[in-house]
Design a protein around this motif. Structure first.
Motif, mmCIF file in Angstrom:
data_model
loop_
_atom_site.group_PDB
_atom_site.id
_atom_site.type_symbol
_atom_site.label_atom_id
_atom_site.label_comp_id
_atom_site.label_asym_id
_atom_site.label_seq_id
_atom_site.Cartn_x
_atom_site.Cartn_y
_atom_site.Cartn_z
ATOM 1 N N ALA A 196 0.822 -1.203 0.000
ATOM 2 C CA ALA A 196 0.000 0.000 0.000
ATOM 3 C C ALA A 196 0.860 1.259 0.000
ATOM 4 C CB ALA A 196 -0.931 -0.009 1.208
ATOM 5 N N GLU A 197 1.941 1.249 0.762
ATOM 6 C CA GLU A 197 2.835 2.404 0.787
ATOM 7 C C GLU A 197 3.463 2.636 -0.584
ATOM 8 O OE1 GLU A 197 4.306 2.413 5.468
ATOM 9 O OE2 GLU A 197 5.654 1.683 3.891
ATOM 10 N N ALA A 198 3.902 1.564 -1.240
ATOM 11 C CA ALA A 198 4.513 1.699 -2.564
ATOM 12 C C ALA A 198 3.519 2.260 -3.573
ATOM 13 C CB ALA A 198 5.043 0.342 -3.030
ATOM 14 N N ALA A 199 2.282 1.748 -3.535
ATOM 15 C CA ALA A 199 1.256 2.235 -4.462
ATOM 16 C C ALA A 199 0.906 3.692 -4.177
ATOM 17 C CB ALA A 199 0.011 1.363 -4.364
ATOM 18 N N ALA A 200 0.756 4.034 -2.905
ATOM 19 C CA ALA A 200 0.404 5.404 -2.536
ATOM 20 C C ALA A 200 1.515 6.386 -2.893
ATOM 21 C CB ALA A 200 0.088 5.483 -1.052
ATOM 22 N N THR A 201 2.766 5.950 -2.828
ATOM 23 C CA THR A 201 3.889 6.810 -3.202
ATOM 24 C C THR A 201 3.802 7.204 -4.670
ATOM 25 O OG1 THR A 201 5.326 5.803 -1.535
ATOM 26 C CG2 THR A 201 6.395 6.990 -3.326
ATOM 27 N N ILE A 202 3.453 6.234 -5.526
ATOM 28 C CA ILE A 202 3.283 6.522 -6.959
ATOM 29 C C ILE A 202 2.117 7.476 -7.169
ATOM 30 C CG2 ILE A 202 2.713 5.515 -9.198
ATOM 31 C CD1 ILE A 202 4.122 2.951 -8.274
ATOM 32 N N PRO B 183 5.995 12.953 -1.746
ATOM 33 C CA PRO B 183 5.414 14.230 -1.305
ATOM 34 C C PRO B 183 4.226 14.082 -0.358
ATOM 35 C CG PRO B 183 4.688 13.711 -3.527
ATOM 36 C CD PRO B 183 5.697 12.649 -3.157
ATOM 37 N N ALA B 184 3.832 12.860 -0.053
ATOM 38 C CA ALA B 184 2.665 12.669 0.803
ATOM 39 C C ALA B 184 2.991 12.962 2.263
ATOM 40 C CB ALA B 184 2.139 11.235 0.673
ATOM 41 N N ALA C 14 -3.531 6.077 -9.042
ATOM 42 C CA ALA C 14 -3.376 7.461 -9.497
ATOM 43 C C ALA C 14 -4.441 7.813 -10.537
ATOM 44 C CB ALA C 14 -1.983 7.671 -10.076
ATOM 45 N N GLU C 15 -4.756 6.866 -11.408
ATOM 46 C CA GLU C 15 -5.801 7.118 -12.407
ATOM 47 C C GLU C 15 -7.151 7.372 -11.742
ATOM 48 O OE1 GLU C 15 -8.301 4.639 -15.743
ATOM 49 O OE2 GLU C 15 -6.128 4.279 -15.649
#
Length: 338
Positions: A46-52, A87-88, A278-279
């Motif tokens: 989840a962290e990796a996906a949210a970073t993108i 940037p989150a 992101a989409e």
């Protein structure tokens, strides 16, 4: 990073405010609050996906991990601003005991002011989203039926429980498929008279593709099950003039075939979850095309006419276990149990 162990929600709020002051400009310009509900073993995913996703949509990321509902109530938190999560502004909260059933008591004070709230379940979502207050307060709700034991049945459940503002990452995964299929009709107005989808029998992307074609073209696509591929293999459309348009997946590309034309290869990559997330964060209004496709797939009409407002329906797993009630649900203030 700040780590707070066996802490309180008030201490988390204070620590986040201190980190924001230290970070300065890094913490400005938030577009939304993203609440991610995950299980412990999927936190890093989840962290990796949210970073993108945060690279395109600066957000306040609140990761909620619910564990050990029967133990002592405890809150552990990690606060990261402008660090390893890009940037989150990120707060990872691990909740134990009865506190995990009342995650909103910690999450609500942490919502960024004056921006939309999106809740994303990187886990099997609740059968009824109104059972989770984190879904009730959200402007958009993102589920992922692929993570369910029976993905197609999970999609049907999402149709039964649908409210405008809901979406599913299964829908996002067929964006490129839909673009290729729709692009075939940029230069023709021929009517489509039939469609065939070749896919594994329990592929949720094929189920939604079937619903999309049915809702947009008014045809009943044929689903041909196959064991040749782990995912949707091909989509074929038959036109009134006898032409045939076929899109076939081939190792990260798509073979585009049309009667009377040269075959072409088009990009069809498997995207990471972060790109899919992101989409979905690009739009914060209800996705009516998704609602139509989901309704056609599940045979549930009128999804877009439903109210976007949800009333929290409290569900207590411990109460359900004691009473033998499968739901253990009762309505919050102003609502009735469903």
């Amino acid at each position: 990073m700040i780590g707070l162990w066996d802490t309180t929600g008030n201490e988390v709020v204070k620590a986040l405010a201190a980190e924001r002051r230290s970070a300065g400009g890094v913490a400005s310009g938030l577009a939304l609050t993203l609440v991610a509900v995950v299980e412990e073993k999927k936190v890093r995913e989840a962290e990796a996906a949210a970073t993108i996703a945060a690279a395109a949509h600066p957000c306040r990321l609140l990761i909620v991990v619910r564990s050990d509902l029967e133990g002592r109530s405890r809150l552990d938190a990690e606060i990261v601003v402008g660090g390893r999560l890009g940037p989150a502004e990120a707060v990872v909260m691990r909740m134990y005991g009865r506190l995990a059933l009342h995650a909103e008591s910690v999450v609500m004070p942490l919502l960024a002011p004056d921006v939309p709230v999106v809740t994303w379940w990187h886990d099997t979502p609740p059968d009824v989203i109104a059972n989770d207050f984190l879904g009730v307060v959200a402007d958009r709700r993102i589920t992922d039926s692929k993570l369910a034991d029976d993905p197609v049945a999970a999609l049907r459940r999402r149709a039964d429980d649908y409210a405008p503002g809901d979406t599913d990452l299964t829908w996002t995964r067929i964006t490129l498929w839909r673009t290729l299929v729709a692009g075939a009709f940029d230069t023709t107005e021929e009517r489509v008279t039939g469609a065939t989808i070749v896919a594994p029998p329990n592929d949720p992307t094929a189920a939604l593709m079937k619903g999309w074609l049915q809702s947009r073209l008014g045809v009943e696509p044929v689903w041909e099950p196959t064991d040749r591929a782990p995912r949707m293999h091909s989509v074929q459309l038959q036109c009134a003039n006898g032409d045939c348009v076929t899109v076939t997946r081939d190792e990260g590309t798509a073979l585009f075939s049309r009667s009377g034309q040269e075959d072409r290869y088009m990009p069809l990559p498997k995207r990471p979850v972060g790109d899919e997330l992101a989409e979905e964060l690009r739009r914060l209004d209800p996705d009516q095309i998704y609602g139509d496709a989901l309704g056609a797939m599940a045979g549930v009409p009128g999804l877009n006419a439903r109210s976007p407002m949800r009333v929290h329906v409290w569900k207590d797993p411990a109460l359900a276990a004691r009473s033998g009630d499968a739901t253990g649900a009762f309505a919050g203030p102003g609502g009735s149990a469903a």
